[in-house]
Structure formats: structure tokens, C-alpha cells
Design an enzyme around this catalytic site. Structure first.
Site, PDB file in Angstrom:
ATOM      1  CB  CYS A  67      -0.906  -0.031   1.257  1.00 45.09           C
ATOM      2  SG  CYS A  67      -0.274   0.315   2.736  1.00 45.09           S
ATOM      3  CG  HIS A 100      17.036 -11.178  14.107  1.00 48.18           C
ATOM      4  ND1 HIS A 100      17.930 -10.002  14.377  1.00 48.18           N
ATOM      5  CD2 HIS A 100      18.008 -12.095  13.791  1.00 48.18           C
ATOM      6  CE1 HIS A 100      19.171 -10.308  14.232  1.00 48.18           C
ATOM      7  NE2 HIS A 100      19.154 -11.535  13.771  1.00 48.18           N
TER       8      HIS A 100
END
Length: 144
Positions: A67, A100
């Protein structure tokens, strides 16, 4: 084997979505487009929820959302319990989101990056694996 991909965007991300979809399919990825299908004004939750649901339900391995700022699609996708959607505007952030955080949806801010950057970010996201180890414990603490 390439992961299967769910992709969606509102009007601000439509053009990049179309280009990314074409590039990914040409590289052998199975891609399902959840819309939008034009540059007409559209509401980002109408595309973010179906992409997030498809990934959450294991119909697809990973998701790509676009977006204008990436905030709307990320906020929407992260309402889904099994989704870890990360806003990425650099390759390094995409890598870290996978390494991570075991992110399973990458959210791109189409109004703030070039298409070339978007393609590199997605490529890095798709080619980086979760590191596990100490990060596994942290990721398991995300769900409410």
C-alpha cells in the site's frame, strides 16, 4: 522448491504488485493475486485480510502486501494470530524480518521506494531463512 506466495495491494501498490507478480511467476513461483485489479481507489483491508488468512491457514507459505505507506496492510495483517507482517523498505530490514522475527508477510511502502528496491526487498525476504536459536524463544512470545 520455491515457497508459494499470496500477494495483494490497494490502489497505491497496484502497479508494483503487477510487476512483482510477473517477475515472480517468471522465476517459477506459484503466486495467487488477491487484488486489487486496478488503480481505482480501494480499501487496503479488503486485500490484506485475504492474503493474511491464506498464509495463516497454510494455503500459501508467504505473503506480500503493498500500500502507500505499508502501515495499513501491516496493521491489518497483524490482526491475524498466525501472521508476523513486517514493513520493509530496505533489503536489510527484509533480511532481519526473516532471520530474527520469522516474518511470513512482507509489507512494502509503494509510495516511498522504487520498483527496483521493491523487487530487491522481496527477493531478500524470499531467500532468507529464519535463524531460530535465541530468536525462536522471542517469536514464541509474540502471540497473545
Amino acid at each position: 522448491m520455491n515457497p508459494t506466495l499470496a500477494i495483494g495491494a490497494d490502489h497505491a501498490g497496484f502497479e508494483y504488485k503487477e510487476l512483482l507478480k510477473k517477475a515472480l511467476i517468471s522465476r517459477g513461483y506459484a503466486v495467487k493475486d488477491f487484488g486489487t485489479h486496478s488503480t481505482e481507489s480501494a480499501d487496503y483491508p479488503d486485500f490484506a485480510h485475504p492474503v493474511a488468512s491464506a498464509v495463516e491457514n497454510n494455503e500459501f507459505d508467504l505473503g506480500i502486501l503493498l500500500c502507500g505507506s505499508a502501515n495499513g496492510v501491516a496493521i491489518t495483517a497483524n490482526k491475524h494470530q498466525g501472521i508476523r507482517a513486517a514493513i520493509c523498505w530496505t533489503e536489510e530490514l527484509a533480511s532481519l524480518a526473516r532471520l530474527h522475527n520469522n516474518a511470513n508477510v512482507v509489507c512494502l511502502p509503494a509510495r516511498f521506494i522504487s520498483y527496483a528496491e521493491a523487487e530487491k526487498i522481496v527477493d531478500r525476504f524470499l531467500h532468507t531463512a529464519f535463524e531460530g536459536g535465541r530468536h525462536e524463544r522471542r517469536v514464541l512470545k509474540i502471540s497473545c
